[in-house]
Design a protein around this motif. Structure first.
Motif, PDB file in Angstrom:
ATOM      1  N   MET A   1       0.841  -1.194   0.000  1.00  0.00           N
ATOM      2  CA  MET A   1       0.000   0.000   0.000  1.00  0.00           C
ATOM      3  C   MET A   1       0.876   1.245   0.000  1.00  0.00           C
ATOM      4  N   LYS A   2       0.600   2.143  -0.923  1.00  0.00           N
ATOM      5  CA  LYS A   2       1.324   3.412  -0.966  1.00  0.00           C
ATOM      6  C   LYS A   2       0.344   4.542  -0.665  1.00  0.00           C
ATOM      7  N   LEU A   3       0.650   5.339   0.353  1.00  0.00           N
ATOM      8  CA  LEU A   3      -0.221   6.437   0.747  1.00  0.00           C
ATOM      9  C   LEU A   3      -0.042   7.637  -0.168  1.00  0.00           C
ATOM     10  N   ARG A   4      -1.163   8.324  -0.421  1.00  0.00           N
ATOM     11  CA  ARG A   4      -1.130   9.593  -1.156  1.00  0.00           C
ATOM     12  C   ARG A   4      -1.335  10.713  -0.142  1.00  0.00           C
ATOM     13  N   LYS A  29       8.365   4.267  10.000  1.00  0.00           N
ATOM     14  CA  LYS A  29       7.302   3.261  10.070  1.00  0.00           C
ATOM     15  C   LYS A  29       7.319   2.331   8.855  1.00  0.00           C
ATOM     16  N   CYS A  30       8.277   2.556   7.954  1.00  0.00           N
ATOM     17  CA  CYS A  30       8.421   1.740   6.733  1.00  0.00           C
ATOM     18  C   CYS A  30       7.156   1.771   5.880  1.00  0.00           C
ATOM     19  N   ILE A  31       6.586   2.963   5.747  1.00  0.00           N
ATOM     20  CA  ILE A  31       5.378   3.161   4.952  1.00  0.00           C
ATOM     21  C   ILE A  31       5.761   3.765   3.603  1.00  0.00           C
ATOM     22  N   LEU A  32       5.226   3.198   2.535  1.00  0.00           N
ATOM     23  CA  LEU A  32       5.436   3.770   1.208  1.00  0.00           C
ATOM     24  C   LEU A  32       4.499   4.953   1.020  1.00  0.00           C
ATOM     25  N   TYR A  33       4.967   5.997   0.352  1.00  0.00           N
ATOM     26  CA  TYR A  33       4.120   7.177   0.202  1.00  0.00           C
ATOM     27  C   TYR A  33       4.580   8.034  -0.967  1.00  0.00           C
ATOM     28  N   ASP A  34       3.657   8.808  -1.484  1.00  0.00           N
ATOM     29  CA  ASP A  34       3.938   9.930  -2.386  1.00  0.00           C
ATOM     30  C   ASP A  34       3.437  11.169  -1.674  1.00  0.00           C
ATOM     31  N   ILE A  35       4.246  12.207  -1.586  1.00  0.00           N
ATOM     32  CA  ILE A  35       3.842  13.417  -0.864  1.00  0.00           C
ATOM     33  C   ILE A  35       3.973  14.633  -1.772  1.00  0.00           C
ATOM     34  N   THR A  39       1.469  25.515  -1.621  1.00  0.00           N
ATOM     35  CA  THR A  39       1.357  26.787  -0.907  1.00  0.00           C
ATOM     36  C   THR A  39       0.037  27.464  -1.256  1.00  0.00           C
ATOM     37  N   SER A  40      -0.736  26.826  -2.121  1.00  0.00           N
ATOM     38  CA  SER A  40      -2.011  27.376  -2.566  1.00  0.00           C
ATOM     39  C   SER A  40      -3.132  26.356  -2.360  1.00  0.00           C
ATOM     40  N   ALA A  41      -4.195  26.774  -1.658  1.00  0.00           N
ATOM     41  CA  ALA A  41      -5.341  25.893  -1.446  1.00  0.00           C
ATOM     42  C   ALA A  41      -6.043  25.578  -2.765  1.00  0.00           C
ATOM     43  N   ASP A  42      -6.069  26.544  -3.675  1.00  0.00           N
ATOM     44  CA  ASP A  42      -6.713  26.325  -4.974  1.00  0.00           C
ATOM     45  C   ASP A  42      -6.024  25.196  -5.736  1.00  0.00           C
ATOM     46  N   LYS A  43      -4.702  25.191  -5.706  1.00  0.00           N
ATOM     47  CA  LYS A  43      -3.961  24.138  -6.404  1.00  0.00           C
ATOM     48  C   LYS A  43      -4.194  22.783  -5.744  1.00  0.00           C
ATOM     49  N   LEU A  44      -4.299  22.784  -4.418  1.00  0.00           N
ATOM     50  CA  LEU A  44      -4.592  21.539  -3.698  1.00  0.00           C
ATOM     51  C   LEU A  44      -5.950  20.993  -4.132  1.00  0.00           C
ATOM     52  N   LEU A  45      -6.950  21.855  -4.203  1.00  0.00           N
ATOM     53  CA  LEU A  45      -8.300  21.426  -4.542  1.00  0.00           C
ATOM     54  C   LEU A  45      -8.424  20.934  -5.984  1.00  0.00           C
ATOM     55  N   SER A  46      -7.531  21.394  -6.845  1.00  0.00           N
ATOM     56  CA  SER A  46      -7.593  20.980  -8.247  1.00  0.00           C
ATOM     57  C   SER A  46      -6.707  19.769  -8.525  1.00  0.00           C
ATOM     58  N   ALA A  47      -6.070  19.237  -7.471  1.00  0.00           N
ATOM     59  CA  ALA A  47      -5.130  18.132  -7.645  1.00  0.00           C
ATOM     60  C   ALA A  47      -5.818  16.781  -7.417  1.00  0.00           C
ATOM     61  N   ASN A  48      -4.995  15.758  -7.244  1.00  0.00           N
ATOM     62  CA  ASN A  48      -5.503  14.408  -7.041  1.00  0.00           C
ATOM     63  C   ASN A  48      -6.144  14.253  -5.666  1.00  0.00           C
ATOM     64  N   LEU A  49      -6.817  13.129  -5.477  1.00  0.00           N
ATOM     65  CA  LEU A  49      -7.403  12.804  -4.187  1.00  0.00           C
ATOM     66  C   LEU A  49      -6.326  12.199  -3.290  1.00  0.00           C
ATOM     67  N   TYR A  50      -6.437  12.456  -1.988  1.00  0.00           N
ATOM     68  CA  TYR A  50      -5.393  12.035  -1.063  1.00  0.00           C
ATOM     69  C   TYR A  50      -5.951  11.206   0.093  1.00  0.00           C
ATOM     70  N   LYS A 121      -6.946   3.034  10.578  1.00  0.00           N
ATOM     71  CA  LYS A 121      -8.265   3.196   9.978  1.00  0.00           C
ATOM     72  C   LYS A 121      -8.223   2.932   8.472  1.00  0.00           C
ATOM     73  N   ILE A 122      -7.143   3.340   7.837  1.00  0.00           N
ATOM     74  CA  ILE A 122      -7.018   3.087   6.401  1.00  0.00           C
ATOM     75  C   ILE A 122      -6.937   1.584   6.133  1.00  0.00           C
ATOM     76  N   ILE A 123      -6.167   0.871   6.954  1.00  0.00           N
ATOM     77  CA  ILE A 123      -6.075  -0.586   6.809  1.00  0.00           C
ATOM     78  C   ILE A 123      -7.424  -1.233   7.084  1.00  0.00           C
ATOM     79  N   ASP A 124      -8.108  -0.756   8.131  1.00  0.00           N
ATOM     80  CA  ASP A 124      -9.439  -1.286   8.453  1.00  0.00           C
ATOM     81  C   ASP A 124     -10.416  -1.092   7.302  1.00  0.00           C
ATOM     82  N   SER A 125     -10.251  -0.012   6.545  1.00  0.00           N
ATOM     83  CA  SER A 125     -11.190   0.288   5.462  1.00  0.00           C
ATOM     84  C   SER A 125     -11.100  -0.713   4.319  1.00  0.00           C
ATOM     85  N   THR A 126     -10.056  -1.531   4.310  1.00  0.00           N
ATOM     86  CA  THR A 126      -9.909  -2.537   3.256  1.00  0.00           C
ATOM     87  C   THR A 126     -10.564  -3.865   3.643  1.00  0.00           C
TER      88      THR A 126
END
Length: 241
Positions: A1-4, A29-35, A39-50, A121-126
């Motif tokens: 599992m890789k976290l966004r 914690k040896c967790i895979l992730y993309d981060i 600096t802009s909320a507008d850019k965050l809202l127009s980006a991918n889901l996390y 909680k993320i693991i539980d959701s699977t």
């Protein structure tokens, strides 16, 4: 599992510091992730889901609470961490069920515990249970995290879901309860006819349990003989939040 993951703060120095700390903790914690950093909320809202979003509350004229609401409209299971200098927004953060409300400078241990809780909680959701629709006889895999509560319906079981739907499962109550119980530990039984997801409990007393999700509210009977065990379970779950 890789976290966004996204981190959003209009102060570059704070953004760098927060991102570095989050990366350090996830690496430990040896967790895979993309981060992604914003600096802009507008850019965050127009980006991918996390899966997780670390968000400043005050970014110029932008209120981070409103940004979080829009994020949750797109992906309701995003875990929101507010990181801020201002405590006056904590009640508003609670209203939208933010996962954590952290003060700057961020306490490393509190952040680590918050990430651990979100990961669980993320693991539980699977996790799913298989049930049979009483009417159609079709079998469905139902995400356990989407179940608000189940209710004894005689020889069958009524399942109430976050989607707003409820359906009657062919299986008897004890069978559905055992399937949930074998997968997760965050359900509790206030009465012999109810098995409740503690994450949706908004209030309870010795006569009643109240649950809520979004604008919807639900209630279940509390048995006097089960109150202590239910109360103990709620305290146990509160320690893991």
């Amino acid at each position: 599992m890789k976290l966004r993951i996204a981190v959003c703060d209009d102060e570059n120095e704070a953004l760098t510091r927060e991102s570095r700390l989050i990366k350090e903790l996830l690496d430990e914690k040896c967790i895979l992730y993309d981060i992604d950093e914003y600096t802009s909320a507008d850019k965050l809202l127009s980006a991918n889901l996390y899966d997780m979003v670390f968000l400043d509350v005050e970014m110029g004229d932008v209120n981070g609470i409103n940004v979080a609401k829009k994020l949750l409209e797109s992906k309701s299971d995003t875990y929101i961490f507010f990181i801020t200098n201002y405590s006056i927004y904590s009640d508003m953060a609670s209203d939208i069920h933010a996962h954590r409300y952290l003060s700057k400078p961020v306490d490393r241990d509190r952040l680590s515990n918050g990430i651990d809780s979100a990961l669980k909680k993320i693991i539980d959701s699977t996790k799913f249970i298989k049930v049979t629709d009483k009417e159609t006889k079709k079998k469905y895999d139902v995400p356990i995290s989407s179940i608000i509560f189940i209710e004894n319906a005689g020889r069958h079981t009524e399942c109430h879901l976050i989607s707003g739907l409820s359906f009657v499962a062919e299986e008897i109550f004890s069978v559905v309860k055992e399937r949930i119980e074998s997968e997760v530990d965050y359900f509790a039984m206030p009465h012999q006819s109810y098995y409740i997801n503690t994450r949706f409990v908004s209030d309870y007393n010795k006569k009643e349990v109240k649950m809520s999700y979004g604008q919807k509210t639900f209630s279940a009977i509390m048995s006097r003989t089960r109150y202590k065990a239910f109360n103990d379970k709620m305290f146990e779950m509160a320690k893991l939040l």
